[in-house]
Design an enzyme around this catalytic site. Structure first.
Site, short mmCIF file in Angstrom:
data_model
loop_
_atom_site.label_atom_id
_atom_site.label_comp_id
_atom_site.label_asym_id
_atom_site.label_seq_id
_atom_site.Cartn_x
_atom_site.Cartn_y
_atom_site.Cartn_z
N ASP A 1 0.83 -1.22 0.00
CA ASP A 1 0.00 0.00 0.00
C ASP A 1 0.86 1.27 0.00
O ASP A 1 2.10 1.21 0.07
CB ASP A 1 -0.93 -0.05 1.23
CG ASP A 1 -2.29 0.57 0.96
OD1 ASP A 1 -2.42 1.37 0.02
OD2 ASP A 1 -3.24 0.25 1.72
N ASP B 1 -10.03 3.77 -3.45
CA ASP B 1 -10.78 2.58 -3.03
C ASP B 1 -12.19 2.52 -3.62
O ASP B 1 -12.86 3.54 -3.80
CB ASP B 1 -10.89 2.54 -1.51
CG ASP B 1 -9.55 2.23 -0.86
OD1 ASP B 1 -8.55 2.09 -1.59
OD2 ASP B 1 -9.50 2.15 0.38
C1 GLA Z 1 -6.01 1.40 1.52
C2 GLA Z 1 -6.16 0.41 0.38
C3 GLA Z 1 -7.31 -0.53 0.71
C4 GLA Z 1 -7.03 -1.26 2.02
C5 GLA Z 1 -6.78 -0.24 3.14
C6 GLA Z 1 -6.27 -0.91 4.40
O1 GLA Z 1 -7.11 2.25 1.61
O2 GLA Z 1 -6.36 1.06 -0.83
O3 GLA Z 1 -7.49 -1.47 -0.33
O4 GLA Z 1 -5.91 -2.09 1.86
O5 GLA Z 1 -5.82 0.73 2.76
O6 GLA Z 1 -6.03 0.00 5.43
#
Ligand code: GLA
Length: 404
Positions: free
Chosen positions: A151, A206
């Site tokens: 990430d 997301d």
């Molecule tokens: C980010 C990623 C998500 C998830 C969260 C976890 O937002 O894009 O897919 O992995 O972190 O905290």
């Protein structure tokens, strides 16, 4: 003393402890990866029992046989680093340890994925891998991990290419083939630089389980499935076998209507996105199960050519998308973004589908294709007009075969 130059260079690389030219592991994502991930349903509320139960259900429900093999633990599995900097799982939530969990998952014929972050802290505030990349890759390899989602939180001041390349090299030097899933949200156009770094890269922020909304999470937004689809414009040329545009994890079975879920799944299949389930598979409805295990939709996604679809016609709320498949075959998606069902009448003879980028053409005047309506179950061929009613917020998905 004269030292032959290549010998000197090799000695330098060896002395620095890095392989002279590290590469990602090849062959891990010849087709888009398929599996499940804990985040969309459980966020930080995860533990080893949930992962075990999920693995059990993936086998029993037929998801594994349909192709979903990765069981991916997302954020919040972490405990602390010890005095030597070695990361450990949360001892209360994962008391048996990650090695035991990997053994369990492998015993079911599945693979285990884990999550980390380029920064010092993950998005959930847990320890990230910054400064521990090689150490973490070795730890994951020792545990038997098969997949790393990496990430982009707490990345201020970091160069994305450098940060992700460091982890790629760390994985390579740890020696265990682990699929490297780049999760950088499209911030620095990973499609332009990540082909040799990772096996897939997130193209957007997301996902959110809604059709066409923007959901504010405070400092950032999450996006409905149509919003994510629209953000893929111009990206199809970058994806292919071993390096995929990742449209984020699926929200099928998370509260949208069955038609919306089928449209969501069809779009991800057509654009050759990884198919990573985000629902609680222990509690799937029959309709969700049917959508997720559709042999034809999955075959469209997993087609060996790995060419993402493009939109070749749109009129009002109705759009036509085409995806070239191996052996001169095609998939066609008719998408209705509107809130009322849309009657369509598609005269194949009037259309000549031409993928300029990949030099592939479907000339319906010359070739008659047989079609299967993936969700509706009907069959027919392209010598006659195709008439259908596309549901509101829904699709008709057709698989075209050259044998009528
Ligand atoms: C980010 C990623 C998500 C998830 C969260 C976890 O937002 O894009 O897919 O992995 O972190 O905290």
């Amino acid at each position: 003393m004269k030292v032959w130059m290549p010998v000197l260079l090799a000695a330098c690389a060896w002395a620095l402890g890095a392989p002279a030219s590290a590469q990602k592991f090849d062959g891990l994502a010849a087709t888009p990866q398929m599996g499940w991930n804990s985040w969309n349903t459980f966020a930080c509320d995860i533990n080893e029992q949930l992962i075990r139960d999920t693995a059990d259900v993936m086998v029993k429900s037929g998801l594994k046989d349909a192709g979903y093999v990765y069981v991916n633990i997302d954020d919040c599995w972490h405990g602390k680093r010890d005095a030597k900097g070695v990361i450990h799982p949360d001892p209360e939530r994962f008391p048996s340890g990650m090695k035991a969990l990997a053994d369990y998952v492998h015993g079911k014929g599945l693979k285990l994925g884990i999550y980390s972050d380029v920064g010092a802290t993950t998005c959930g505030g847990r320890p990230g891998s910054r400064g521990h990349e090689y150490q973490d890759a070795i730890t994951y390899a020792e545990w038997g991990i098969d997949y790393i989602k990496y990430d982009w939180c707490d990345s201020k001041g970091l160069n994305s290419v450098g940060a992700y390349t460091t982890m790629r090299d760390a994985i390579r030097s740890a020696g265990r083939p682990m699929l490297f899933s780049i999760c950088e949200w499209g911030d620095t156009r990973p499609w332009e630089w990540a082909k040799d770094v990772g096996h897939s890269w997130r193209t957007t922020g997301d996902i959110y389980p809604c059709w066409d909304c923007e959901f504010s999470q405070g400092p950032f937004s999450s996006w409905g499935v149509m919003r994510i689809l629209d953000k893929q414009a111009g990206l199809r040329q970058y994806a292919g076998p071993g390096h995929w545009n990742d449209m984020d994890m699926l929200e099928v079975g998370k509260g949208m209507t069955d038609d919306e879920d089928r449209a969501h799944f069809s779009a991800w299949a057509m654009l050759a996105s990884p198919l990573i389930l985000g629902n609680d598979v222990r509690k799937m409805s029959a309709a969700t199960h049917r959508t997720l295990t559709s042999t034809d939709a999955i075959a469209i996604n997993q087609d060996p050519l790995g060419i993402p679809a493009w939109r070749f016609v749109h009129t009002g709320d109705v759009e036509y998308w085409a995806k070239p498949l191996a052996n001169g075959e095609w998939a066609l998606m008719i998408l209705n973004r509107g809130t009322a069902a849309a009657p369509v009448s598609f005269d194949w003879q009037q259309h000549y589908v031409n993928d300029d980028l990949n030099k592939r053409t479907a000339d319906f005047k010359k070739t008659v294709f047989g079609w299967t309506d993936v969700w509706g179950g009907r069959t027919g061929d392209t010598s006659r007009k195709f008439d259908a009613k596309v549901p509101a917020h829904g699709v008709v998905l057709l698989r075209l075969r050259t044998k009528v």
